[in-house]
Each structure stands twice: as C-alpha cells, then as structure tokens.
Design a protein around this motif. Sequence first.
Motif, mmCIF file in Angstrom:
data_model
loop_
_atom_site.group_PDB
_atom_site.id
_atom_site.type_symbol
_atom_site.label_atom_id
_atom_site.label_comp_id
_atom_site.label_asym_id
_atom_site.label_seq_id
_atom_site.Cartn_x
_atom_site.Cartn_y
_atom_site.Cartn_z
ATOM 1 N N THR A 454 -45.748 28.955 0.824
ATOM 2 C CA THR A 454 -46.151 27.573 0.547
ATOM 3 C C THR A 454 -45.018 26.581 0.827
ATOM 4 O OG1 THR A 454 -45.457 27.594 -1.778
ATOM 5 C CG2 THR A 454 -47.655 28.438 -1.277
ATOM 6 N N TYR A 455 -43.991 27.011 1.490
ATOM 7 C CA TYR A 455 -42.786 26.197 1.714
ATOM 8 C C TYR A 455 -43.116 25.118 2.747
ATOM 9 C CZ TYR A 455 -37.688 25.475 2.129
ATOM 10 O OH TYR A 455 -36.414 24.967 2.115
ATOM 11 N N ASP A 456 -43.498 23.934 2.286
ATOM 12 C CA ASP A 456 -43.987 22.888 3.184
ATOM 13 C C ASP A 456 -42.908 22.398 4.146
ATOM 14 O OD1 ASP A 456 -43.003 20.026 1.764
ATOM 15 O OD2 ASP A 456 -43.287 21.677 0.371
ATOM 16 N N ASP A 457 -41.648 22.357 3.699
ATOM 17 C CA ASP A 457 -40.579 21.910 4.594
ATOM 18 C C ASP A 457 -40.433 22.852 5.793
ATOM 19 O OD1 ASP A 457 -39.882 19.598 3.262
ATOM 20 O OD2 ASP A 457 -38.470 20.615 1.950
ATOM 21 N N ALA A 458 -40.528 24.167 5.513
ATOM 22 C CA ALA A 458 -40.428 25.133 6.615
ATOM 23 C C ALA A 458 -41.623 24.988 7.560
ATOM 24 C CB ALA A 458 -40.345 26.548 6.068
ATOM 25 N N THR A 477 -51.626 22.236 13.646
ATOM 26 C CA THR A 477 -52.071 23.217 12.648
ATOM 27 C C THR A 477 -51.048 23.383 11.534
ATOM 28 O OG1 THR A 477 -53.365 24.418 14.302
ATOM 29 C CG2 THR A 477 -52.756 25.615 12.301
ATOM 30 N N LEU A 478 -49.793 23.548 11.921
ATOM 31 C CA LEU A 478 -48.748 23.770 10.922
ATOM 32 C C LEU A 478 -48.462 22.508 10.106
ATOM 33 C CD1 LEU A 478 -46.332 25.969 13.059
ATOM 34 C CD2 LEU A 478 -47.650 26.722 11.070
ATOM 35 N N SER A 479 -48.527 21.343 10.747
ATOM 36 C CA SER A 479 -48.308 20.081 10.030
ATOM 37 C C SER A 479 -49.404 19.869 8.992
ATOM 38 C CB SER A 479 -48.261 18.913 11.000
ATOM 39 O OG SER A 479 -47.167 19.024 11.883
ATOM 40 N N GLU A 480 -50.644 20.158 9.370
ATOM 41 C CA GLU A 480 -51.751 20.030 8.415
ATOM 42 C C GLU A 480 -51.579 21.003 7.250
ATOM 43 O OE1 GLU A 480 -55.095 20.673 10.952
ATOM 44 O OE2 GLU A 480 -55.362 18.528 11.384
ATOM 45 N N LYS A 481 -51.065 22.179 7.526
ATOM 46 C CA LYS A 481 -50.833 23.151 6.468
ATOM 47 C C LYS A 481 -49.723 22.673 5.532
ATOM 48 C CE LYS A 481 -50.493 28.148 5.814
ATOM 49 N NZ LYS A 481 -50.332 29.464 6.485
ATOM 50 N N ALA A 482 -48.688 22.048 6.100
ATOM 51 C CA ALA A 482 -47.600 21.506 5.277
ATOM 52 C C ALA A 482 -48.127 20.422 4.353
ATOM 53 C CB ALA A 482 -46.491 20.959 6.178
ATOM 54 N N ILE A 483 -48.989 19.537 4.875
ATOM 55 C CA ILE A 483 -49.558 18.463 4.063
ATOM 56 C C ILE A 483 -50.480 19.027 2.989
ATOM 57 C CG2 ILE A 483 -51.057 16.420 4.131
ATOM 58 C CD1 ILE A 483 -49.995 15.916 6.962
ATOM 59 N N HIS A 484 -51.133 20.133 3.283
ATOM 60 C CA HIS A 484 -51.987 20.783 2.279
ATOM 61 C C HIS A 484 -51.176 21.148 1.041
ATOM 62 C CE1 HIS A 484 -54.962 23.441 0.474
ATOM 63 N NE2 HIS A 484 -54.031 24.388 0.423
ATOM 64 N N PHE A 494 -46.897 12.242 10.168
ATOM 65 C CA PHE A 494 -46.926 11.495 11.430
ATOM 66 C C PHE A 494 -46.701 12.393 12.651
ATOM 67 C CE2 PHE A 494 -46.331 7.985 8.481
ATOM 68 C CZ PHE A 494 -47.261 7.080 8.977
ATOM 69 N N ASN A 495 -46.345 13.667 12.411
ATOM 70 C CA ASN A 495 -46.280 14.598 13.542
ATOM 71 C C ASN A 495 -47.668 14.866 14.113
ATOM 72 O OD1 ASN A 495 -43.540 14.845 13.299
ATOM 73 N ND2 ASN A 495 -43.572 16.822 12.245
ATOM 74 N N ILE A 496 -48.683 14.774 13.238
ATOM 75 C CA ILE A 496 -50.044 15.122 13.675
ATOM 76 C C ILE A 496 -50.582 14.131 14.714
ATOM 77 C CG2 ILE A 496 -52.425 15.477 12.887
ATOM 78 C CD1 ILE A 496 -51.235 16.413 10.195
ATOM 79 N N PRO A 497 -50.592 12.807 14.420
ATOM 80 C CA PRO A 497 -51.078 11.885 15.477
ATOM 81 C C PRO A 497 -50.176 11.879 16.713
ATOM 82 C CG PRO A 497 -50.173 10.654 13.610
ATOM 83 C CD PRO A 497 -50.282 12.070 13.179
ATOM 84 N N LEU A 498 -48.867 12.119 16.498
ATOM 85 C CA LEU A 498 -47.966 12.189 17.654
ATOM 86 C C LEU A 498 -48.367 13.335 18.577
ATOM 87 C CD1 LEU A 498 -45.321 11.096 18.993
ATOM 88 C CD2 LEU A 498 -44.117 12.881 17.698
ATOM 89 N N ILE A 514 -53.517 4.802 12.050
ATOM 90 C CA ILE A 514 -54.027 3.762 11.150
ATOM 91 C C ILE A 514 -54.196 4.313 9.735
ATOM 92 C CG2 ILE A 514 -56.014 2.292 10.613
ATOM 93 C CD1 ILE A 514 -56.498 2.041 13.624
ATOM 94 N N ASP A 515 -54.819 5.478 9.655
ATOM 95 C CA ASP A 515 -55.063 6.083 8.334
ATOM 96 C C ASP A 515 -53.759 6.364 7.597
ATOM 97 O OD1 ASP A 515 -57.757 5.994 8.793
ATOM 98 O OD2 ASP A 515 -57.919 8.108 9.416
ATOM 99 N N TYR A 516 -52.782 6.942 8.294
ATOM 100 C CA TYR A 516 -51.542 7.359 7.631
ATOM 101 C C TYR A 516 -50.683 6.155 7.244
ATOM 102 C CZ TYR A 516 -52.629 12.177 8.969
ATOM 103 O OH TYR A 516 -53.233 13.407 9.097
ATOM 104 N N VAL A 517 -50.658 5.110 8.094
ATOM 105 C CA VAL A 517 -49.890 3.905 7.751
ATOM 106 C C VAL A 517 -50.484 3.254 6.501
ATOM 107 C CG1 VAL A 517 -49.325 1.552 8.463
ATOM 108 C CG2 VAL A 517 -48.999 3.446 10.063
#
Length: 567
Positions: A454-458, A477-484, A494-498, A514-517
């Motif tokens: 569950t280490y979101d930073d990793a 995929t991994l960014s969404e898992k980190a946010i979970h 912001f890695n996801i829209p990038l 737009i959503d994240y800002v």
Amino acid sequence: MKSLCQVKLVFLFSLFMIPSISFGSGGIDTAKYVPVFAKAGTFAKDYSTYLEIGINYIKRDSIEQGIKFLSEGFEVLNSEKKIFRVSDYHFLEVASFLQSVAAHKVTDKERQLFVKLMYFMKNKPNRNLLNIINTYLHSDPNSVFAKRLKLFCLTLFDTISADKYLDELLQENSDLVSLKMLKAELCLESLKMNDAVLAFTEVIRLDPTSAYAYNSRGKCYEILNIIDSVKSSPMSVINDYTKAIELYPDFMEASISLAKFQNKRFLFKESISTYSKVLKSHPKHMESTFTIGLTYYNLQELDSALFYVSKCINLNPKYVKGYKLKGDIYFEKSNFPEAIQCYSKAIDLVPDQYEYYENRGSAYYLLNNIDLALEDFMSAYKRNSTSVYTLNKLGDCYFTKKEYTDAISWYLKATKAQPKDKVAYFGLGCSYNKKGKYNQAIDVFQKALAIDSTYDDALGNMAWAYYGKGDFDQCITLSEKAIHFNKNAVYYMFNIPLAYLRSGQVNKAKSLYIDYVNYCIQNKFVINDGAITNLKDLIDKNIQAEDAKFILKYYFKIDFETIKNTL
C-alpha cells in the motif's frame, strides 16, 4: 544481575560503611536495597536517635552497647508497626533477633552468636561466622535461634544452600512470616513466578498488612503478564501495587512500579496521576517529574510536557535526557531553532550519543540548512555506522543537493543494513529516476512494494519511472493505485492527465486537469510545482506544446511567457 546473596551482602555491609545515617521525619525512598536501618524513617522522631547511636557504637566495636540502643530503637518502631509493612526478610529477621536478645529470650551463648553476627556485619561478613554457628549447633542442635542465624548468614553467601536449609526450618516453623518472606524472595530471584506468587500470597495470609509482599507479588504478576497474559491479568498487577500503596502511602517503589505499569498499558492519565502523588511528597524526584513530561509528550499535550521537562532541567541543569526530550517537544511544535538549541546542549553533555546528532540533523534538514544537516548526520554515522535512519537521511541530504550518485551510495548502504526498510528502497528508486535509470528504479520500487503493497509513494514514483520509459498506460495504472491509497497525493494525481496527454488522449487529459485543479482548490491543497514543470518541459521539447500552453493558461491560470524563465 547480582544474585540475592550478593545484593544482600552489599545491602547489609553498607549499613556500617556509610559515614552517617539521617532518619528525618520526611518521606523516604523505601526501595528494596536500601541499608537495613535506613528503611526506618517516617513515623516517630525519637527512635532515630536510638538507631543512630546504636550504629555508631557498633562501628566503634562497642557491640553490646550498640545492640542495647538498636533494640530500644526497634521497640519504638515496633510500637508504630508501619515500618514493618515495607520490610523484607533481612529487615524482619534483624528486628526479630534484636527483640529476642533485648527481651532475654535467648541463652547467653545464643546472644554471643548474635554479637558475633553484628561484629561480622560491621567488618563485612565472611564464612568464618558460619563455622562458629555450625560448631554451636553441634552442641545444641535444637536451637531455633541459632538455626535462623545460620540461615541469615547463608543468604549472604550461598543462595542455593540457603534455599535448602530454609525448607528444613519451614517444616519446624511454618507460620514464621520472615521465613515465608525469604522463600518468596528466593522464588522471585530464581524467576519461579508461579511459586513466588503462591509464597507471597502465603505471607499476605500471615500478615495482611505487608505492603512489601503486595508490591512483590505485583512484580510477579507483571512478569507473568508478559510471559503468559492468561495466567495474570493487568488488574492483578494494578490491584497489588494499589494495595501496597494503600497500606504504606509513602511506598515510593510501589507507586513508581504502578505508574510504570500504567504507562505500559497506555493508561497515560492514570500514570500521570500516580507520578503526581509521588511528587507531592517528593517534589524533586527526577524520575517522576521526567516521566510525567514524557507521558504528556506521548499524549501530544506538548505545553504540559514542556512544563515538566523544564522543571527537570531546573532541578538538574546537566540532565541530558531532559534536553533531549525538550528538543523533541520543540521539534513536534515545529519550532526547529529551539529544538536545535536543546539537542546542542544534549550533545555538549554527551558528545558520543549518535541519536542526538540525528535529531539535530533532522531539525536542520527541515529548516533546509542541508550542509549543517549533512554535517550532523555524518557525525552520527561516525558513532554508529549501522543506523538505518542516519543512512537514509544522508541519502536525503545528497538527494536534496541534487548529488544523486552520492545519494544512491547511501541508500544502498541503508538497504544492506536493513533489507526490509521500504524507505531506503524508495529513496534509492527516486535517485535512479533522477539519473534516468528507470529500469533500476522500477526494480527497487518493486522491492519497497514487496514490503508494503500500500506504499503510495513507491507506487507514484514507479509510475513516473514508467512515464520516463514511455509506458504511459502503466504510469496511469500505478498513479491511480497510488491515489487509491492516498486520495491527497497531489503529485501523483497530475501524472495521470499528463500521461493521457502524452498518449494522445488530449480531451481526456484536459478533462482530468480541470477536475484535479478544482479538487485542489476546494480542498486548499497546494499544487505541486512538478505538475507545472512537467507541462513546461513538453513546451521546451516541442512535444504537444500548444496543448500544454493551453492547459497552463486556462486551467492553472499561468501564462507560459511569465514562467519560462523562472521554472
């Protein structure tokens, strides 16, 4: 740990070696191994004179005169009774011997044996006394007094022999409290906790006022609670310590034992209350004052903690633990300059304690004074080269200085020192990312996640490694898992829209931006500079530059022309 006989030898010998003994009317510390007669000391004013004179006579080899005055002193104590509530075997036996001798309940030869005992105690006990007593017992094998003298001497030299001889005497004197007390003490010393509980319970049956027995049984229950909680509930421990204090309110050993146990059971408020009662009778007691401060610190009641630790330092300006705790309190309050001053004082007092350098280095680091932080962590490393915290912080310092090769070196040392330390793998992976070594970064992030899935930073930084490799789907995929696992992880958000933007899904990217800002604005989150820097990098590299400029201008409200020379 010294055996019972070794401790008691020092315990009794010290009675005659101290230059003077004060028997004031104020409260005293009745900890177990205090010189025998120094335990007396809270109740009557006139008994102290008898005891002091008696001891001085014995120190000058006037044994008979010494016995006379000691006996009279013990008569006064006996009328008070309370001192015997905190008496162990040796104190009880000396008192009993003196009373028997003073009351002429012994023969002349038995009296002479006791005189020799006092003489040997004064000159440091040795085995010659046992030989004298054994010789007497040959002529009078039924002398209970002589047998008890022999047992008393055996406890000073040979615990095993004393235990065997005690069992013989108990068959003849099954209701003698002092002998039962010795049996209980020997069981406790040999860590026969269940037997010790039974033995102290028997002492309590014979003498329900024995605070010492309740306190000792509480210790047994406490050890049993650690070994086998089924056989000893926490309430058994608390009840016995509480009963001991009830019987002898100034029984500091019982009060501190109770307070410590309450702390161990996370009964912090109760522990503070118990220590506070100690301070009422002993206002300068350092352990109680410090521990109250430490307990308030554990409760995060920092102002109260600061009050008590400052009181400790006022009592003893060289109390290094006080400066360390005071530094920790200021650190928790984010007052890093004050924390640094306290840690510096601790270092001045104990310059070889590596933790103090770690603590001060951490404060410097959070003040962004990286060079001083690095200096302190290096000092800590010289004193302890295996501290994983030090190794990681050295890596952090070099990472902050953008000296990534050196950072990698220290993080690698941390992973070798502790292969299960996820933080070390995280720092190592971030350093590999900065060096563009994405495959190596992914490998060590996976090791961190093997330790904590569950280490979101990793997860977030491994996502960035995949972004660097051009694998935008895996980055998403991994960014969404980190946010979970961490819904407030703005950087990974912001890695996801990038990544969607780089994969050509422009509308999806714009919608998420737009959503994240808006999400960050609503929750008052600071948008990480990286989110803006990453878009600027696309513009600099002429990769979807127009889309990036549009997103900066209309979503982040930033004109590219105003930031291109500042980021």
